[in-house]
Design a protein around this motif. Structure first.
Motif, short mmCIF file in Angstrom:
data_model
loop_
_atom_site.label_atom_id
_atom_site.label_comp_id
_atom_site.label_asym_id
_atom_site.label_seq_id
_atom_site.Cartn_x
_atom_site.Cartn_y
_atom_site.Cartn_z
N ILE A 4 0.84 -1.20 0.00
CA ILE A 4 0.00 0.00 0.00
C ILE A 4 0.87 1.25 0.00
O ILE A 4 0.62 2.21 -0.73
CB ILE A 4 -0.94 0.00 1.22
N GLY A 5 1.92 1.22 0.82
CA GLY A 5 2.84 2.36 0.88
C GLY A 5 3.51 2.61 -0.46
O GLY A 5 3.65 3.75 -0.90
N LEU A 6 3.91 1.52 -1.14
CA LEU A 6 4.55 1.64 -2.44
C LEU A 6 3.57 2.20 -3.47
O LEU A 6 3.94 3.02 -4.31
CB LEU A 6 5.06 0.27 -2.90
N GLY A 7 2.31 1.78 -3.37
CA GLY A 7 1.29 2.28 -4.28
C GLY A 7 1.03 3.76 -4.10
O GLY A 7 0.89 4.51 -5.08
N PHE A 11 1.73 6.91 -6.76
CA PHE A 11 0.75 7.93 -7.13
C PHE A 11 1.32 9.33 -6.91
O PHE A 11 1.19 10.21 -7.77
CB PHE A 11 -0.53 7.76 -6.30
N ILE A 12 1.95 9.55 -5.76
CA ILE A 12 2.51 10.87 -5.45
C ILE A 12 3.57 11.26 -6.47
O ILE A 12 3.61 12.40 -6.96
CB ILE A 12 3.10 10.88 -4.02
N PHE A 44 6.34 1.66 -15.84
CA PHE A 44 7.27 1.03 -14.91
C PHE A 44 6.68 1.00 -13.49
O PHE A 44 6.71 -0.04 -12.81
CB PHE A 44 8.60 1.80 -14.90
N ILE A 45 6.14 2.12 -13.04
CA ILE A 45 5.56 2.20 -11.69
C ILE A 45 4.34 1.28 -11.57
O ILE A 45 4.13 0.64 -10.53
CB ILE A 45 5.20 3.65 -11.35
N ALA A 46 3.55 1.21 -12.64
CA ALA A 46 2.39 0.31 -12.62
C ALA A 46 2.84 -1.14 -12.44
O ALA A 46 2.25 -1.89 -11.64
CB ALA A 46 1.60 0.47 -13.91
N LYS A 47 3.87 -1.54 -13.16
CA LYS A 47 4.38 -2.92 -13.04
C LYS A 47 4.93 -3.19 -11.65
O LYS A 47 4.76 -4.28 -11.10
CB LYS A 47 5.45 -3.17 -14.10
N PHE A 133 -5.02 0.16 -8.91
CA PHE A 133 -4.35 -0.23 -7.67
C PHE A 133 -5.33 -0.69 -6.59
O PHE A 133 -5.05 -1.61 -5.82
CB PHE A 133 -3.51 0.94 -7.14
N LEU A 134 -6.51 -0.07 -6.54
CA LEU A 134 -7.45 -0.34 -5.45
C LEU A 134 -8.55 -1.34 -5.79
O LEU A 134 -9.27 -1.79 -4.90
CB LEU A 134 -8.12 0.97 -5.00
N LYS A 135 -8.70 -1.71 -7.06
CA LYS A 135 -9.90 -2.43 -7.50
C LYS A 135 -10.10 -3.78 -6.79
O LYS A 135 -11.24 -4.22 -6.62
CB LYS A 135 -9.87 -2.65 -9.01
#
Length: 265
Positions: A4-7, A11-12, A44-47, A133-135
C-alpha cells in the motif's frame, strides 16, 4: 502494508511529475519531452505495483477503445459547445470572427497536443492508476468514490479555490470515472475529457484567456449566480449521455472485480 505504501508513493510521484512538468518547465520542447517520458515512467511504476504496465492502467489499443474514444469525444465536445453557446447568448463573451489560417493552424496544433496529453495523463493518474491499484482491495463503489475525490481535489487545486469549482470537479469526475469503470478503458474517460477541453481551447487557447483560441473574441459580463448555475447544470447534463451510452458496457476487468468482491462477502 508495504504494498500500500509503495502504491501511494507511486501515485505521489506520478502526480508531482505531471504537475512539475506542466507548471514549472518553461521551454515548450522540454515540456513536451517531459510529458512523453511520463508514459514509460507510469508503465514502470504500474508494473512495480502489480499492474500490467500501461495496459493495467486502461491504456488499451483495440478497435473498441477507439470507438469509446470517439463517442466520448463527441459527448464531451457537444456538451461544452452547448455551455459556451449559452454563455455567448447571455453575453459572457462576444465573438467577432476567426483568426487567420496560419494562426488557426498553430493554435489547433497547440491545443490538440497540449489538451490531449494533459487529459490522457490526468486520467491515467486519477483513474487508471487509482482504480487499477485499489480495485481488488475495496468495493467498486468505494474505489470509484476515491477516484472522483482525488480528481476533484487535484482539479480544484489547479483551478479557482471556490466551493462552486470543487462541486463542478466532483460532478465532472463522476462522468469521467463512470465511463472508465464501465469499460476498463482509459479512452472512454479521456475522450470526454479531451472533447470538453477542445471546446474550451477553441475560445480560450492553452492560456485560458478569452480570445486566445481560434476565435477573435472579447470578454463580456454575466452574473456570477447565472454563470455558476449554467456550468453546474451542463456538468450534470453531461452525465446523462455518458450514463445512457455506457450503462450496458461492462469490461472483463469490471466483471472480474465484481465477482471477486462477491466471493469475499
Amino acid at each position: 502494508m508495504k504494498k500500500i505504501g509503495l502504491g501511494i508513493l507511486g501515485f505521489i510521484f506520478l502526480n508531482l511529475y505531471f504537475n512539475i512538468t506542466t507548471h514549472f518547465v518553461g521551454n515548450t520542447m522540454l515540456q513536451l519531452l517531459g510529458l512523453l517520458l511520463f508514459f514509460p515512467l507510469a508503465g514502470f511504476i504500474a508494473k512495480r505495483n502489480g499492474l500490467d504496465g500501461l495496459k493495467g492502467l486502461g491504456m488499451k489499443r483495440d478497435k473498441q477503445s477507439l470507438r469509446y474514444f470517439g463517442i466520448s469525444f463527441l459527448i464531451g465536445f457537444s456538451c461544452w459547445a452547448l455551455l459556451y453557446a449559452t454563455y455567448g447568448l447571455l453575453g459572457k463573451f462576444q465573438l467577432m470572427g476567426i483568426k487567420t489560417a496560419s494562426e488557426t493552424a498553430w493554435i489547433f496544433a497547440q491545443i490538440i497536443v497540449g489538451f490531449f496529453l494533459g487529459s490522457l495523463i490526468n486520467d491515467l493518474i486519477t483513474r487508471g492508476y487509482v482504480v487499477g491499484f485499489l480495485k481488488n482491495k475495496l468495493p467498486p463503489f468505494t474505489v470509484g468514490a476515491i477516484s472522483v475525490a482525488i480528481y476533484a481535489l487535484d482539479d480544484f487545486w489547479n483551478g479557482e479555490l471556490t466551493l462552486v469549482n470543487f462541486l463542478f470537479s466532483i460532478l465532472l469526475g463522476c462522468s469521467l470515472t463512470y465511463a472508465f469503470y464501465r469499460t476498463g478503458s482509459i479512452w472512454a474517460s479521456t475522450g470526454i475529457h479531451f472533447g470538453l477541453n477542445m471546446a474550451f481551447g477553441l475560445l480560450y487557447g492553452l492560456s485560458g484567456d478569452v480570445g486566445d483560441g481560434v476565435f477573435v473574441a472579447e470578454r463580456g459580463s454575466i452574473e456570477p449566480f447565472v454563470n455558476n448555475s449554467i456550468i453546474l447544470s451542463i456538468t450534470v447534463l453531461l452525465f446523462l449521455p455518458v450514463f445512457l451510452y455506457y450503462r450496458k458496457k461492462q469490461s472483463l476487468t469490471l466483471k472480474e472485480n465484481m465477482r471477486e468482491m462477491t466471493d469475499l462477502t
